[in-house]
Motif scaffolding. Sequence first.
Motif, PDB file in Angstrom:
ATOM      1  N   ARG A  16     -56.625 -44.988  55.333  1.00 63.24           N
ATOM      2  CA  ARG A  16     -57.255 -45.158  56.657  1.00 63.24           C
ATOM      3  C   ARG A  16     -58.556 -45.931  56.516  1.00 63.24           C
ATOM      4  NH1 ARG A  16     -55.470 -44.519  61.651  1.00 63.24           N
ATOM      5  NH2 ARG A  16     -53.988 -42.840  61.719  1.00 63.24           N
ATOM      6  N   LYS A  17     -58.798 -46.830  57.448  1.00 60.44           N
ATOM      7  CA  LYS A  17     -60.068 -47.570  57.398  1.00 60.44           C
ATOM      8  C   LYS A  17     -61.224 -46.586  57.555  1.00 60.44           C
ATOM      9  CE  LYS A  17     -58.154 -51.691  59.620  1.00 60.44           C
ATOM     10  NZ  LYS A  17     -58.066 -52.583  58.470  1.00 60.44           N
ATOM     11  N   ALA A  18     -62.361 -46.921  56.963  1.00 57.93           N
ATOM     12  CA  ALA A  18     -63.517 -46.024  56.987  1.00 57.93           C
ATOM     13  C   ALA A  18     -63.918 -45.678  58.420  1.00 57.93           C
ATOM     14  CB  ALA A  18     -64.677 -46.649  56.226  1.00 57.93           C
ATOM     15  N   ASP A  19     -63.740 -46.634  59.368  1.00 61.88           N
ATOM     16  CA  ASP A  19     -64.132 -46.353  60.759  1.00 61.88           C
ATOM     17  C   ASP A  19     -62.961 -45.761  61.550  1.00 61.88           C
ATOM     18  OD1 ASP A  19     -62.383 -48.411  61.103  1.00 61.88           O
ATOM     19  OD2 ASP A  19     -63.829 -49.815  61.991  1.00 61.88           O
ATOM     20  N   ASP A  20     -61.894 -45.388  60.837  1.00 64.06           N
ATOM     21  CA  ASP A  20     -60.733 -44.722  61.434  1.00 64.06           C
ATOM     22  C   ASP A  20     -60.007 -45.604  62.459  1.00 64.06           C
ATOM     23  OD1 ASP A  20     -59.022 -42.590  61.433  1.00 64.06           O
ATOM     24  OD2 ASP A  20     -60.072 -41.511  63.021  1.00 64.06           O
ATOM     25  N   SER A  21     -60.166 -46.934  62.328  1.00 65.27           N
ATOM     26  CA  SER A  21     -59.570 -47.818  63.340  1.00 65.27           C
ATOM     27  C   SER A  21     -58.155 -48.252  62.973  1.00 65.27           C
ATOM     28  CB  SER A  21     -60.464 -49.052  63.510  1.00 65.27           C
ATOM     29  OG  SER A  21     -60.476 -49.776  62.296  1.00 65.27           O
ATOM     30  N   GLY A  22     -57.568 -47.673  61.963  1.00 65.46           N
ATOM     31  CA  GLY A  22     -56.209 -48.066  61.567  1.00 65.46           C
ATOM     32  C   GLY A  22     -56.050 -47.952  60.071  1.00 65.46           C
ATOM     33  N   TRP A  23     -54.938 -48.515  59.549  1.00 70.22           N
ATOM     34  CA  TRP A  23     -54.638 -48.387  58.119  1.00 70.22           C
ATOM     35  C   TRP A  23     -54.976 -49.667  57.371  1.00 70.22           C
ATOM     36  CZ3 TRP A  23     -53.256 -43.853  56.051  1.00 70.22           C
ATOM     37  CH2 TRP A  23     -52.667 -42.893  56.869  1.00 70.22           C
ATOM     38  N   ASP A  24     -55.431 -49.489  56.145  1.00 68.75           N
ATOM     39  CA  ASP A  24     -55.435 -50.595  55.183  1.00 68.75           C
ATOM     40  C   ASP A  24     -54.249 -50.333  54.270  1.00 68.75           C
ATOM     41  OD1 ASP A  24     -57.587 -52.235  55.740  1.00 68.75           O
ATOM     42  OD2 ASP A  24     -59.005 -50.853  54.755  1.00 68.75           O
ATOM     43  N   PHE A  25     -53.343 -51.310  54.169  1.00 69.60           N
ATOM     44  CA  PHE A  25     -52.220 -51.131  53.255  1.00 69.60           C
ATOM     45  C   PHE A  25     -52.605 -51.729  51.916  1.00 69.60           C
ATOM     46  CE2 PHE A  25     -50.223 -51.070  57.490  1.00 69.60           C
ATOM     47  CZ  PHE A  25     -49.868 -49.733  57.452  1.00 69.60           C
ATOM     48  N   THR A  26     -52.484 -50.932  50.872  1.00 70.63           N
ATOM     49  CA  THR A  26     -53.024 -51.348  49.573  1.00 70.63           C
ATOM     50  C   THR A  26     -51.883 -51.752  48.649  1.00 70.63           C
ATOM     51  OG1 THR A  26     -52.920 -49.178  48.555  1.00 70.63           O
ATOM     52  CG2 THR A  26     -54.882 -49.657  49.856  1.00 70.63           C
ATOM     53  N   ILE A  27     -52.226 -52.565  47.673  1.00 67.35           N
ATOM     54  CA  ILE A  27     -51.211 -53.077  46.762  1.00 67.35           C
ATOM     55  C   ILE A  27     -51.775 -53.117  45.356  1.00 67.35           C
ATOM     56  CG2 ILE A  27     -51.822 -55.537  47.027  1.00 67.35           C
ATOM     57  CD1 ILE A  27     -48.733 -55.980  47.305  1.00 67.35           C
ATOM     58  N   LYS A  28     -50.921 -52.843  44.373  1.00 65.84           N
ATOM     59  CA  LYS A  28     -51.294 -52.981  42.963  1.00 65.84           C
ATOM     60  C   LYS A  28     -50.502 -54.163  42.423  1.00 65.84           C
ATOM     61  CE  LYS A  28     -51.896 -52.009  38.489  1.00 65.84           C
ATOM     62  NZ  LYS A  28     -51.409 -53.343  38.073  1.00 65.84           N
ATOM     63  N   LEU A  29     -51.236 -55.213  42.042  1.00 66.52           N
ATOM     64  CA  LEU A  29     -50.558 -56.407  41.520  1.00 66.52           C
ATOM     65  C   LEU A  29     -50.145 -56.195  40.068  1.00 66.52           C
ATOM     66  CD1 LEU A  29     -52.675 -59.421  42.794  1.00 66.52           C
ATOM     67  CD2 LEU A  29     -50.585 -58.471  43.760  1.00 66.52           C
ATOM     68  N   SER A  30     -49.184 -56.976  39.647  1.00 62.94           N
ATOM     69  CA  SER A  30     -48.766 -56.939  38.246  1.00 62.94           C
ATOM     70  C   SER A  30     -48.266 -58.315  37.865  1.00 62.94           C
ATOM     71  CB  SER A  30     -47.658 -55.910  38.071  1.00 62.94           C
ATOM     72  OG  SER A  30     -47.106 -56.032  36.783  1.00 62.94           O
ATOM     73  N   GLU A  31     -48.389 -58.622  36.581  1.00 62.23           N
ATOM     74  CA  GLU A  31     -47.817 -59.880  36.089  1.00 62.23           C
ATOM     75  C   GLU A  31     -46.323 -59.910  36.372  1.00 62.23           C
ATOM     76  OE1 GLU A  31     -49.235 -62.612  34.484  1.00 62.23           O
ATOM     77  OE2 GLU A  31     -51.085 -61.706  35.227  1.00 62.23           O
ATOM     78  N   GLN A  32     -45.702 -58.733  36.198  1.00 58.87           N
ATOM     79  CA  GLN A  32     -44.270 -58.651  36.477  1.00 58.87           C
ATOM     80  C   GLN A  32     -44.094 -58.349  37.961  1.00 58.87           C
ATOM     81  OE1 GLN A  32     -44.337 -55.780  33.059  1.00 58.87           O
ATOM     82  NE2 GLN A  32     -42.148 -56.049  33.307  1.00 58.87           N
ATOM     83  N   ALA A  33     -43.379 -59.245  38.661  1.00 59.75           N
ATOM     84  CA  ALA A  33     -43.211 -59.079  40.109  1.00 59.75           C
ATOM     85  C   ALA A  33     -42.652 -57.709  40.438  1.00 59.75           C
ATOM     86  CB  ALA A  33     -42.296 -60.173  40.630  1.00 59.75           C
ATOM     87  N   ALA A  34     -41.716 -57.224  39.605  1.00 60.65           N
ATOM     88  CA  ALA A  34     -41.052 -55.946  39.904  1.00 60.65           C
ATOM     89  C   ALA A  34     -42.027 -54.782  39.880  1.00 60.65           C
ATOM     90  CB  ALA A  34     -39.937 -55.702  38.901  1.00 60.65           C
ATOM     91  N   LYS A  35     -43.177 -54.958  39.190  1.00 55.95           N
ATOM     92  CA  LYS A  35     -44.118 -53.851  39.066  1.00 55.95           C
ATOM     93  C   LYS A  35     -45.174 -53.860  40.169  1.00 55.95           C
ATOM     94  CE  LYS A  35     -44.121 -52.245  34.329  1.00 55.95           C
ATOM     95  NZ  LYS A  35     -45.038 -51.921  33.237  1.00 55.95           N
ATOM     96  N   THR A  36     -45.203 -54.898  40.980  1.00 56.38           N
ATOM     97  CA  THR A  36     -46.157 -54.932  42.086  1.00 56.38           C
ATOM     98  C   THR A  36     -45.739 -53.886  43.116  1.00 56.38           C
ATOM     99  OG1 THR A  36     -46.665 -57.247  41.710  1.00 56.38           O
ATOM    100  CG2 THR A  36     -47.094 -56.393  43.917  1.00 56.38           C
ATOM    101  N   SER A  37     -46.703 -53.058  43.543  1.00 53.39           N
ATOM    102  CA  SER A  37     -46.346 -51.930  44.399  1.00 53.39           C
ATOM    103  C   SER A  37     -45.998 -52.398  45.809  1.00 53.39           C
ATOM    104  CB  SER A  37     -47.482 -50.909  44.421  1.00 53.39           C
ATOM    105  OG  SER A  37     -48.607 -51.471  45.055  1.00 53.39           O
ATOM    106  N   ILE A  38     -45.475 -51.469  46.601  1.00 51.09           N
ATOM    107  CA  ILE A  38     -45.029 -51.809  47.958  1.00 51.09           C
ATOM    108  C   ILE A  38     -45.963 -51.131  48.956  1.00 51.09           C
ATOM    109  CG2 ILE A  38     -43.094 -51.671  49.591  1.00 51.09           C
ATOM    110  CD1 ILE A  38     -41.278 -51.459  47.017  1.00 51.09           C
TER     111      ILE A  38
END
Length: 497
Positions: A351-373
């Motif tokens: 949730r955004k700090a001001d509660d105005s909605g969501w931040d969708f987060t991602i973890k990148l990886s060199e391997q495309a398959a390991k990048t989170s959803i």
Amino acid sequence: MMNPAPLSGLYAPSLALVTDLYQLTMAYGYWQQGMQDREAVFHLYFRKMPFKGGYAVAAGLALAVDWLENLQFTDEDLAYLGSLQGRKGEPMFPAAFLDYLRQLRFSCDVEAIAEGSVVFGNEPLLRVRGPLLQAQLLETALLTIINFQTLIATKAARIREATGPTDQVLEFGLRRAQGFDGGLGASRAAYLGGADATSNVLAGQRYGIPVRGTHAHSWVQAFGDERAAFAAYAQAFPDDSVFLVDTYDTLEGVRLAISVARDMRARGHELGGIRLDSGDLAYLSREARAVLDEAGFTQTRIVASNDLEENVITSLKQQGARIDTWGVGTQLVTAYDQPALGGVYKLAALRKADDSGWDFTIKLSEQAAKTSIPGILQVRRYLNEYGRPRADMLYNTAADLPAHTTIVDPADATRRLPIRPETAYRELLQPVFSRGQRVGQLPTLAESRAHAQREVQGLDPSIRRFLNPHIYPVGLEAGLHEYRTQLILERRPVRGA
Ligand SMILES: Nc1ncnc2c1ncn2[C@@H]1O[C@H](COP(=O)(O)OP(=O)(O)OP(=O)(O)O)[C@@H](O)[C@H]1O
Ligand SMILES: O=P(O)(O)OC[C@H]1O[C@H](OP(=O)(O)OP(=O)(O)O)[C@H](O)[C@@H]1O
Ligand SMILES: O=C(O)c1cccnc1
């Protein structure tokens, strides 16, 4: 045989310290920053299919629920945490934070895929939504439980696949397991995945799993004389005897077993079976079957053991082995060919700090398959005209879903599967906790086991085969795929040529 009701509360009193230290250091940091109550969403999933197989069997949810329901920091836990020191000897956690932990009560939402369901790489088996500090704190224990249970249940399902539905599978692994806890957990998961019974008595008491067994070589050695050993065992268990016939010479052992079985029959008892534990199990079982049948013991079962696993069992079947009961130990409870499932627990929305909605987060990886959803994901399983799984789609429940959806293969975005709007589907993630309170009843272990068998049998044989199985389609809803690609592009550093 009647089985007593299983005990519950395996993880009572609380086992809150089943965690990695870094979960607690992050918790302290979040608390210090005032971020403890920011709403977060985590997904638990694995990427690579275990045993190079075409499917996995989800397991461990009931144990996870038990752990979560009992979760609280006890006075002993807090005293220990209070005693931890940093490098300069200062307390690692201040008293005010320990007081915060003392009053902490689990208050997350949890959605999960039912135990026994077939699942595939990248699908959240569990989704946790709640205060950031808490949701993070759950990571290690949830992974410990779900990774091992899912791994062993999958191995058991493969062994069941090899034996076929009517043979008996007995799990004999406790002595070769990774400790008491590994053995206990493995017996549970093996039963869920398809074993019929266990030799593990504690698992019988704890989980209501049927307990079964034969006798050891030492029993025969103790009598010196095989015939005397069999007769004595029959005296102790006249209607529940299985004789281990390979201590000296297997086929001679079978003849002695028949001789004792004749005496038993004269007294109104039937020999349950014989067990082979060495040598060429295909040849010996065929020979033993012929001799038993010839002597009129057509119902006497042939149990085999000796480092069995799904490939050996398949080969034995192909060789015409006449084994109808399979005792499987080491290979099953240690998941010998793949001893760990690499499940992960990833932050996907905050949730955004001001509660105005969501931040969708991602973890990148060199391997495309390991990048989170990113997103607040649901798994939708589309069914074909026979009600069998056709393809699974991950979508973000926090975004609009178009009427005409398309599934995109995240490994190759040119592979797309348009879905007709009338296609039947099931939503796999179902509520388990709402704000820390249980929602609905969990199935019993036996019900989850029956569910697993229906689920595996509902898969196309091409997905169930061991060698180069067909890859079941799992993809992202097109909008989610585009959003994820956009996030990757935004986050990835641009390096010029
Ligand atoms: N006909 C067969 N085809 C394929 N594998 C078999 C067959 N018979 C037995 N096996 C498997 O081969 C492996 C080794 O069998 P083997 O008879 O050599 O056992 P062992 O443990 O060395 O014998 P022993 O217990 O007498 O020392 C085991 O995993 C066993 O299950
Ligand atoms: O081979 P696994 O799949 O691990 O199955 C369990 C094994 O444990 C026993 O052997 P062990 O030599 O320990 O004792 P025993 O004297 O009863 O054979 C049993 O005879 C099996 O061979
Ligand atoms: O009951 C059995 O035959 C048994 C139990 C444990 C391990 N191996 C065999």
